[in-house]
Motif scaffolding. Structure first.
Motif, mmCIF file in Angstrom:
data_model
loop_
_atom_site.group_PDB
_atom_site.id
_atom_site.type_symbol
_atom_site.label_atom_id
_atom_site.label_comp_id
_atom_site.label_asym_id
_atom_site.label_seq_id
_atom_site.Cartn_x
_atom_site.Cartn_y
_atom_site.Cartn_z
ATOM 1 N N TRP A 51 0.652 14.748 0.341
ATOM 2 C CA TRP A 51 2.109 14.751 0.547
ATOM 3 C C TRP A 51 2.467 14.574 2.008
ATOM 4 C CZ3 TRP A 51 5.732 13.844 -2.807
ATOM 5 C CH2 TRP A 51 5.433 14.023 -4.153
ATOM 6 N N LEU A 52 1.656 15.076 2.920
ATOM 7 C CA LEU A 52 1.959 14.943 4.345
ATOM 8 C C LEU A 52 1.921 13.495 4.817
ATOM 9 C CD1 LEU A 52 0.110 18.019 5.873
ATOM 10 C CD2 LEU A 52 2.557 17.731 5.448
ATOM 11 N N ALA A 53 1.214 12.648 4.098
ATOM 12 C CA ALA A 53 1.169 11.225 4.464
ATOM 13 C C ALA A 53 2.530 10.558 4.297
ATOM 14 C CB ALA A 53 0.126 10.508 3.625
ATOM 15 N N LEU A 54 3.434 11.179 3.564
ATOM 16 C CA LEU A 54 4.751 10.601 3.323
ATOM 17 C C LEU A 54 5.856 11.179 4.201
ATOM 18 C CD1 LEU A 54 4.718 10.370 -0.570
ATOM 19 C CD2 LEU A 54 4.344 8.547 1.091
ATOM 20 N N LEU A 55 5.465 11.925 5.227
ATOM 21 C CA LEU A 55 6.486 12.478 6.115
ATOM 22 C C LEU A 55 7.330 11.359 6.708
ATOM 23 C CD1 LEU A 55 4.587 15.270 8.043
ATOM 24 C CD2 LEU A 55 6.570 15.544 6.569
ATOM 25 N N PRO A 56 8.649 11.521 6.710
ATOM 26 C CA PRO A 56 9.511 10.482 7.281
ATOM 27 C C PRO A 56 9.363 10.373 8.792
ATOM 28 C CG PRO A 56 10.784 12.075 6.001
ATOM 29 C CD PRO A 56 9.402 12.586 6.085
ATOM 30 N N THR A 57 9.790 9.259 9.325
ATOM 31 C CA THR A 57 9.686 8.994 10.758
ATOM 32 C C THR A 57 10.395 10.068 11.572
ATOM 33 O OG1 THR A 57 9.645 6.657 10.279
ATOM 34 C CG2 THR A 57 10.159 7.274 12.535
ATOM 35 N N GLU A 58 11.538 10.528 11.115
ATOM 36 C CA GLU A 58 12.319 11.514 11.851
ATOM 37 C C GLU A 58 11.547 12.812 12.069
ATOM 38 O OE1 GLU A 58 13.455 9.962 9.094
ATOM 39 O OE2 GLU A 58 14.775 8.533 10.091
ATOM 40 N N ALA A 73 0.832 -1.208 0.000
ATOM 41 C CA ALA A 73 0.000 0.000 0.000
ATOM 42 C C ALA A 73 0.868 1.260 0.000
ATOM 43 C CB ALA A 73 -0.934 -0.002 1.199
ATOM 44 N N THR A 74 1.975 1.228 0.716
ATOM 45 C CA THR A 74 2.882 2.377 0.720
ATOM 46 C C THR A 74 3.446 2.619 -0.671
ATOM 47 O OG1 THR A 74 3.517 1.793 2.973
ATOM 48 C CG2 THR A 74 4.901 3.370 1.829
ATOM 49 N N LEU A 75 3.899 1.544 -1.280
ATOM 50 C CA LEU A 75 4.440 1.652 -2.632
ATOM 51 C C LEU A 75 3.370 2.137 -3.614
ATOM 52 C CD1 LEU A 75 6.884 1.205 -4.468
ATOM 53 C CD2 LEU A 75 6.081 -1.137 -4.794
ATOM 54 N N ALA A 76 2.165 1.593 -3.504
ATOM 55 C CA ALA A 76 1.071 2.001 -4.386
ATOM 56 C C ALA A 76 0.716 3.474 -4.178
ATOM 57 C CB ALA A 76 -0.147 1.121 -4.152
ATOM 58 N N PHE A 77 0.716 3.920 -2.928
ATOM 59 C CA PHE A 77 0.434 5.324 -2.620
ATOM 60 C C PHE A 77 1.470 6.228 -3.290
ATOM 61 C CE2 PHE A 77 0.403 9.159 -0.067
ATOM 62 C CZ PHE A 77 -0.940 9.345 0.217
ATOM 63 N N MET A 78 2.741 5.832 -3.177
ATOM 64 C CA MET A 78 3.816 6.630 -3.764
ATOM 65 C C MET A 78 3.755 6.614 -5.293
ATOM 66 S SD MET A 78 6.691 5.363 -1.041
ATOM 67 C CE MET A 78 8.115 6.158 -1.727
ATOM 68 N N ILE A 79 3.457 5.477 -5.867
ATOM 69 C CA ILE A 79 3.346 5.385 -7.324
ATOM 70 C C ILE A 79 2.151 6.197 -7.820
ATOM 71 C CG2 ILE A 79 2.839 3.800 -9.220
ATOM 72 C CD1 ILE A 79 4.634 1.753 -7.776
ATOM 73 N N GLN A 80 1.065 6.188 -7.058
ATOM 74 C CA GLN A 80 -0.107 6.983 -7.426
ATOM 75 C C GLN A 80 0.251 8.465 -7.477
ATOM 76 O OE1 GLN A 80 -3.156 5.759 -8.289
ATOM 77 N NE2 GLN A 80 -3.741 7.830 -8.831
ATOM 78 N N THR A 132 17.239 9.277 2.318
ATOM 79 C CA THR A 132 15.820 9.201 1.984
ATOM 80 C C THR A 132 15.002 10.271 2.697
ATOM 81 O OG1 THR A 132 16.096 6.836 1.709
ATOM 82 C CG2 THR A 132 13.851 7.638 1.900
ATOM 83 N N SER A 133 15.241 10.447 3.999
ATOM 84 C CA SER A 133 14.458 11.439 4.749
ATOM 85 C C SER A 133 14.666 12.841 4.198
ATOM 86 C CB SER A 133 14.843 11.415 6.223
ATOM 87 O OG SER A 133 14.495 10.187 6.788
ATOM 88 N N PHE A 134 15.898 13.170 3.862
ATOM 89 C CA PHE A 134 16.184 14.498 3.329
ATOM 90 C C PHE A 134 15.449 14.731 2.013
ATOM 91 C CE2 PHE A 134 18.677 17.019 0.316
ATOM 92 C CZ PHE A 134 18.633 18.248 0.949
ATOM 93 N N PHE A 135 15.576 13.783 1.079
ATOM 94 C CA PHE A 135 14.952 13.972 -0.230
ATOM 95 C C PHE A 135 13.432 13.911 -0.152
ATOM 96 C CE2 PHE A 135 19.242 12.831 -1.730
ATOM 97 C CZ PHE A 135 19.471 13.951 -2.504
ATOM 98 N N PRO A 146 8.226 14.390 -8.138
ATOM 99 C CA PRO A 146 7.711 13.216 -7.430
ATOM 100 C C PRO A 146 8.732 12.093 -7.272
ATOM 101 C CG PRO A 146 6.154 13.940 -9.088
ATOM 102 C CD PRO A 146 7.405 14.723 -9.294
ATOM 103 N N PHE A 147 9.702 12.033 -8.145
ATOM 104 C CA PHE A 147 10.694 10.954 -8.073
ATOM 105 C C PHE A 147 11.682 11.151 -6.920
ATOM 106 C CE2 PHE A 147 9.094 10.675 -12.378
ATOM 107 C CZ PHE A 147 8.825 9.314 -12.469
ATOM 108 N N LEU A 148 11.669 12.325 -6.297
ATOM 109 C CA LEU A 148 12.534 12.558 -5.140
ATOM 110 C C LEU A 148 12.213 11.604 -3.989
ATOM 111 C CD1 LEU A 148 12.624 16.468 -5.031
ATOM 112 C CD2 LEU A 148 14.486 14.942 -5.674
ATOM 113 N N ILE A 149 10.976 11.131 -3.924
ATOM 114 C CA ILE A 149 10.599 10.243 -2.819
ATOM 115 C C ILE A 149 11.186 8.852 -2.963
ATOM 116 C CG2 ILE A 149 8.497 11.515 -2.275
ATOM 117 C CD1 ILE A 149 6.887 9.432 -3.772
ATOM 118 N N PHE A 150 11.762 8.537 -4.114
ATOM 119 C CA PHE A 150 12.338 7.213 -4.335
ATOM 120 C C PHE A 150 13.862 7.195 -4.297
ATOM 121 C CE2 PHE A 150 8.158 6.354 -6.265
ATOM 122 C CZ PHE A 150 7.861 5.182 -5.578
ATOM 123 N N ILE A 151 14.500 8.295 -4.002
ATOM 124 C CA ILE A 151 15.962 8.317 -3.949
ATOM 125 C C ILE A 151 16.411 7.479 -2.747
ATOM 126 C CG2 ILE A 151 17.995 9.780 -3.615
ATOM 127 C CD1 ILE A 151 16.565 11.919 -5.236
#
Length: 159
Positions: free
Chosen positions: A151-158, A35-42, A116-119, A107-112
């Motif tokens: 976009w806020l749903a993808l905030l990193p854990t940090e 689901a995380t991957l699908a959300f990001m691909i969407q 990862t947290s920085f990008f 959008p591809f910055l989320i896959f670097i």
């Protein structure tokens, strides 16, 4: 986006339940599943298809006049948008091509895979600023707010 959100444990971080969690077992800090991957691909699909459609349009994007013409729609342009019309055409062309290029690569910055947290934070902040710019220039309803929440749903854990 709502469909894929159903399968994500957003309640672990983004809810009142998580704030008042009295369970001694800690909630997961990182979640990576289908689901995380699908959300990001969407998210990538939304912006890539939008950019592809805009790139196909010869009228507005080939000359970089999209922002100029968009700001001439009085029913959508705000006062700040009308103020931008006073800027020289090359600045509006830079805004046009900048937005288009950012829709392609942003959008591809989320896959670097490194830092990862920085990008991911860079992508989230950049898109939030993009939508703040849209809201300043255009009256487009809830589109900007919904996109920011996505976009806020993808905030990193940090964070």
């Amino acid at each position: 986006m709502l469909f894929w959100s159903m399968f994500l444990p957003l309640g672990c971080s983004y809810s009142i339940d998580s704030a008042f969690n009295s369970n001694p077992k800690p909630l997961p800090k990182k979640v990576m599943n289908v689901a995380t991957l699908a959300f990001m691909i969407q998210l990538i699909f939304i912006y890539s298809w939008s950019a592809a459609y805009k790139t196909k349009s010869e009228l507005w994007w080939t000359d970089g006049d999209a922002v100029y013409y968009s700001l001439h729609f009085d029913q959508y342009a705000t006062e700040f948008g009308h103020l931008l019309l006073g800027f020289p055409i090359p600045i509006l062309q830079i805004l046009t091509f900048g937005a288009l290029i950012f829709e392609w690569i942003g959008p591809f910055l989320i896959f670097i895979p490194v830092r990862t947290s920085f990008f991911r934070c860079l992508a989230i902040i950049s898109f939030i600023l993009l939508y703040i710019g849209f809201e300043l220039c255009f009256a487009i309803g809830v589109l900007s707010y919904l996109s920011i929440v996505n976009w806020l749903a993808l905030l990193p854990t940090e964070v």
